[in-house]
Write an enzyme that holds these catalytic residues in place. Structure first.
Site, PDB file in Angstrom:
ATOM      1  CB  SER A 216      -1.079  -0.157   1.229  1.00 21.00           C
ATOM      2  OG  SER A 216      -0.309  -0.325   2.346  1.00 21.00           O
ATOM      3  N   GLY A 218      -0.420   4.502   0.107  1.00 24.33           N
ATOM      4  CA  GLY A 218      -1.193   5.858   0.554  1.00 24.33           C
ATOM      5  C   GLY A 218      -2.007   6.372  -0.835  1.00 24.33           C
ATOM      6  CD  GLU A 220       3.180   8.237  -4.404  1.00 25.06           C
ATOM      7  OE1 GLU A 220       3.852   7.460  -4.690  1.00 25.06           O
ATOM      8  OE2 GLU A 220       3.339   9.525  -4.103  1.00 25.06           O
ATOM      9  N   GLY A 221      -1.519   4.909  -4.460  1.00 25.19           N
ATOM     10  CA  GLY A 221      -2.337   3.615  -4.751  1.00 25.19           C
ATOM     11  C   GLY A 221      -1.426   2.362  -4.144  1.00 25.19           C
ATOM     12  N   GLY A 248      -5.845   0.481   4.849  1.00 23.70           N
ATOM     13  CA  GLY A 248      -5.074  -0.633   4.525  1.00 23.70           C
ATOM     14  C   GLY A 248      -5.973  -2.026   4.778  1.00 23.70           C
ATOM     15  CG  ASP A 249      -7.071  -2.546   8.772  1.00 25.16           C
ATOM     16  OD1 ASP A 249      -6.081  -2.894   8.731  1.00 25.16           O
ATOM     17  OD2 ASP A 249      -7.339  -1.786   9.569  1.00 25.16           O
TER      18      ASP A 249
END
Lengths: 312, 312
Positions: A216, A218, A220-221, A248-249
């Protein structure tokens, strides 16, 4: 049923304030006190999207009782292994306006050998009827990475896909045990592998034995790195403002949903994980995703990695 | 026995960190979770100094249960009136080094009429055997100041001295009901009376009917204003570094100890209140005072107020 393990759950307290000013007294409204920790967030997202889940966790003391009460109220199927030390708290202070979030995260107390054995059993017992196992979040102090590896191996030996989202030596141990999918962020990847370069870090986890590494990034995908196919990077063409806690979860929840249904293509995996992640940013609390995730999925742009821009 | 009422108690969580950085994640150790609120702090100070006390408070939800458990563990005699809404929390983040303290203070939920009646009864019932009544701290939302005034009047009619340490309309109501001692700080005094001048504010409370007004002035000590005698200001000749949380409560505890034993002189009152307050600054948690309070009492300097320095 997707089985989630949260080795180090928390009672999550969230406060909204104008602006956090160190040294000052802030009058606040009592905010939500919810069951938290990455595996529980994953279970919550899947549960609210209508997928059967079972959340395995530890619970101790008054804070553990509050965690269990919240899971009951939320209708999330769970098994809480009773432990002697109180469940930790996290405190999130979210500022109005730009949503700047300041977090206090208590470290979790160590588990006894007996408590670890009962946690292991609580995962093993429902595992035969699980369609996917998700092990998510930090580990309590002194928790042996080998126990995470043993759970991964046990799940793999039954042909049940395993996702692990943790850090440090346990991330490496999960890779070596053949986890189907690892989901570090860029900092966790660099810290665990010692590789400053994103691609080198992902490759290190693949070399250890992981099948797919989803990093991940952030705003930026995400990057999906595979042992046996080309790599792909996914991103939304615009930056969403909101609360990144739990994003993220939500991505892990999307990946679990797809892995539970079979072997997804990299494109499907990235589109779902990126759009659920982005849809989580739009919601105030971890474990929830916005209904717009279907529209966001259409917006996700996929690029080969490295593409021309990323070449030196 | 000194009876304390805490209308708006709290579960006090305290964290120690290097430095609080807004927008960042801070790993912290689980700190103490203690029964808090000004009246409980007063009771704790008196209890640890060996004076018999009884703390009356409300308690609701999981946080209320933790407050009651801590009072039991601390050995502080108490009566907790069960209420429907959860007891509020306060969160103190104390920075290493200079001790800068950032506080999040939840507002307390309103009490029902029935809950207020039971709180009133919990004060009335032991009042005949009390040597002093201390009403301390903020009020829950919507709590009528008249109920504080009624408690003050009831205590006065039995010849039992009453100390009130609160703010706003309830401070004025306590003065009008003839409280023996009020303990606002300078900001609370100005806010309640509308007088910017310290002396004019104290005089306003005396004019309403209070016997003594003790104004806490932080590092500058305390002012004791009386309806029937000269005013005096007390201060330590040096500034103590530490945690000022609960310093005012320690001063109130000292005043309660003296009022419970008879009518103290202004000098005795100021010397005890100032030295206990200062001794609280030296301790990490509210409700405790350093053993050096006897040495500090010798250091307290008393001046007539206004003295030559304070004259325009």
């Amino acid at each position: 049923m997707i089985l989630t393990l949260t080795p180090n759950p928390a009672l999550d307290l969230t406060y909204r304030i104008d602006a956090l000013q160190p040294g000052e007294t802030h009058r606040v409204s009592a905010g939500p006190a919810r069951a938290g920790g990455k595996g529980i967030n994953v279970a919550r997202v899947l549960h609210t999207q209508g997928f059967p889940v079972r959340a395995v966790l530890t619970a101790g003391g008054a804070t553990g009782a509050q965690v269990v009460a919240d899971l009951q109220e939320s209708g999330i199927a769970h098994e809480a292994v009773p432990v002697g030390s109180p469940t930790r708290r996290t405190i999130a202070v979210v500022e109005d306006g730009d949503g700047t979030t300041t977090l206090l995260s208590e470290s979790g107390a160590a588990l006894s050998e007996d408590e670890r054995a009962r946690l292991h059993a609580a995962v093993q017992s429902p595992l035969p009827i699980a369609s996917c196992l998700v092990i998510s979040g930090s580990l309590p102090a002194g928790f042996p990475p080998e126990e995470i590896a043993a759970m991964v191996a046990s799940s793999r030996s039954r042909g049940i896909p395993v996702i692990v989202d943790t850090s440090g030596p346990a991330l490496l141990a999960a890779a070596a045990a053949g986890a189907d999918l690892l989901k570090p962020n860029a900092a966790e990847l660099a810290e665990a592998t010692g590789e400053r370069d994103l691609a080198a870090g992902a490759q290190a986890l693949l070399d250890l034995g992981a099948d797919t590494v989803l990093v991940s990034l952030g705003e930026e995908g995400m990057l999906a790195a595979h042992s046996a196919s080309a790599w792909t990077r996914a991103a939304l063409p615009r930056v969403l403002r909101g609360n990144p806690t739990g994003a993220g979860d939500a991505g892990v929840a999307a990946a679990a949903m797809l892995l539970a249904q079979g072997a997804p293509t990299a494109a499907d995996l990235l589109r779902a994980a990126t759009s659920w992640s982005a849809a989580a940013v739009l919601m105030p609390l971890a474990g929830e995703i916005s209904r717009t995730h279907r529209e966001l999925a259409v917006e996700v742009a996929l690029h080969p990695y490295p593409d021309s821009e990323e070449r030196p």
